[in-house]
Design a protein around this motif. Structure first.
Motif, PDB file in Angstrom:
ATOM      1  N   GLU A 186       0.826  -1.209   0.000  1.00 53.11           N
ATOM      2  CA  GLU A 186       0.000   0.000   0.000  1.00 53.11           C
ATOM      3  C   GLU A 186       0.861   1.260   0.000  1.00 53.11           C
ATOM      4  N   PRO A 190       3.095   4.520  -5.411  1.00 60.33           N
ATOM      5  CA  PRO A 190       4.088   4.048  -6.383  1.00 60.33           C
ATOM      6  C   PRO A 190       4.898   5.152  -7.036  1.00 60.33           C
ATOM      7  N   GLU A 191       4.351   6.365  -7.104  1.00 62.35           N
ATOM      8  CA  GLU A 191       5.072   7.444  -7.774  1.00 62.35           C
ATOM      9  C   GLU A 191       6.123   8.101  -6.888  1.00 62.35           C
ATOM     10  N   ASN A 226       8.085   7.820   0.636  1.00 68.10           N
ATOM     11  CA  ASN A 226       6.995   7.026   1.211  1.00 68.10           C
ATOM     12  C   ASN A 226       7.141   6.895   2.715  1.00 68.10           C
ATOM     13  N   PRO A 271      11.162   5.711  -8.511  1.00 68.68           N
ATOM     14  CA  PRO A 271       9.860   5.506  -7.878  1.00 68.68           C
ATOM     15  C   PRO A 271       9.770   4.119  -7.227  1.00 68.68           C
ATOM     16  N   THR A 272       8.971   4.021  -6.186  1.00 68.20           N
ATOM     17  CA  THR A 272       8.798   2.760  -5.485  1.00 68.20           C
ATOM     18  C   THR A 272       8.254   1.671  -6.408  1.00 68.20           C
ATOM     19  N   SER A 273       7.513   2.062  -7.431  1.00 69.65           N
ATOM     20  CA  SER A 273       6.942   1.091  -8.360  1.00 69.65           C
ATOM     21  C   SER A 273       8.002   0.265  -9.065  1.00 69.65           C
ATOM     22  N   ARG A 274       9.245   0.744  -9.101  1.00 72.19           N
ATOM     23  CA  ARG A 274      10.318   0.037  -9.801  1.00 72.19           C
ATOM     24  C   ARG A 274      11.126  -0.874  -8.876  1.00 72.19           C
ATOM     25  N   ARG A 282       9.920  -3.629  -1.826  1.00 70.85           N
ATOM     26  CA  ARG A 282       8.704  -2.875  -1.489  1.00 70.85           C
ATOM     27  C   ARG A 282       8.210  -3.240  -0.090  1.00 70.85           C
TER      28      ARG A 282
END
Length: 227
Positions: free
Chosen positions: A93, A96-97, A103, A137-140, A146
């Motif tokens: 949760e 992602p950006e 975060n 970004p955390t999405s990567r 994560r």
């Protein structure tokens, strides 16, 4: 050892005439971990919701850091939650950006920590938990990175109680083992109490205490799976 970080006494909850929790008792001390297993729909997430203050039981008490959160007004409950409880979800949760540091720092900023301290805490936690500092970004990040970031975010406000809902459920076996090892090291390293809900007996068996929720009752479970 001090008072328990989580003390649930006589917790009862039902929804749509279905009893999910029946006089549940659970005590988790500082530096201790507890795992809760049970079939899907048995009420495990409801149990965590009671500990988090998102679900109010119909009977019983839930004491977090010495205070019964069942009887708290909403605003006071939100303040108490931000100071004393950290939460990790199955899919992290995270935003992602944002970068991992952003975060984690965001949780501290929302908790009232000034910006310089928030970012210093975030960077220190990510380094300690093995997340490489990066501006991406955390999405990567990988799945394991994560989840490590999610644990850093949960710890940034130095809570006494850490809750985790299926934190390894979306990970492959190797990453699951790495994240589980990290997770169960946290109570000893940080002095917090940890409660983990999981379907995976290999994860649950690493906890100091293991319980099974079945037919609304919470029972001690031996490490080999026998109640």
């Amino acid at each position: 050892m001090g008072e328990p970080k989580l003390l649930m006494e006589g917790v009862t909850y039902e929804v749509a005439d279905r009893l999910l929790l029946d006089r549940v008792e659970l005590t988790v001390d500082p530096g201790e971990s507890a795992a809760v297993v049970g079939p899907s729909g048995s009420g495990k997430s409801t149990l965590l919701g009671c500990a988090l203050g998102l679900v109010r039981p119909h009977a019983g008490s839930v004491r977090v850091a010495g205070v019964d959160i069942v009887r708290m007004r909403q605003r006071a409950l939100e303040r108490h939650r931000s100071r004393h409880i950290g939460m990790v979800f199955q899919f992290g949760e995270l935003l992602p950006e944002l970068t991992p540091v952003e975060n984690v720092a965001l949780a501290a900023l929302l908790g009232g920590v000034k910006a310089s301290d928030a970012y210093e805490r975030a960077e220190g936690l990510l380094k300690e938990l093995g997340v490489p500092y990066s501006a991406v970004p955390t999405s990567r990040l990988s799945g394991g990175e994560r989840q490590r970031t999610a644990f850093a975010r949960a710890l940034v406000n130095q809570p006494g109680l850490l809750l985790a809902d299926e934190p390894t459920g979306a990970l492959d076996a190797r990453t699951r083992d790495q994240v589980a090892e990290l997770m169960f090291s946290l109570p000893h390293r940080w002095g917090c109490a940890l409660v983990v809900v999981t379907h995976d007996p290999r994860v649950a068996d690493q906890a100091d205490q293991c319980f099974e929720l079945h037919d609304a009752a919470l029972a001690q479970r031996a490490k080999d799976g026998r109640a």
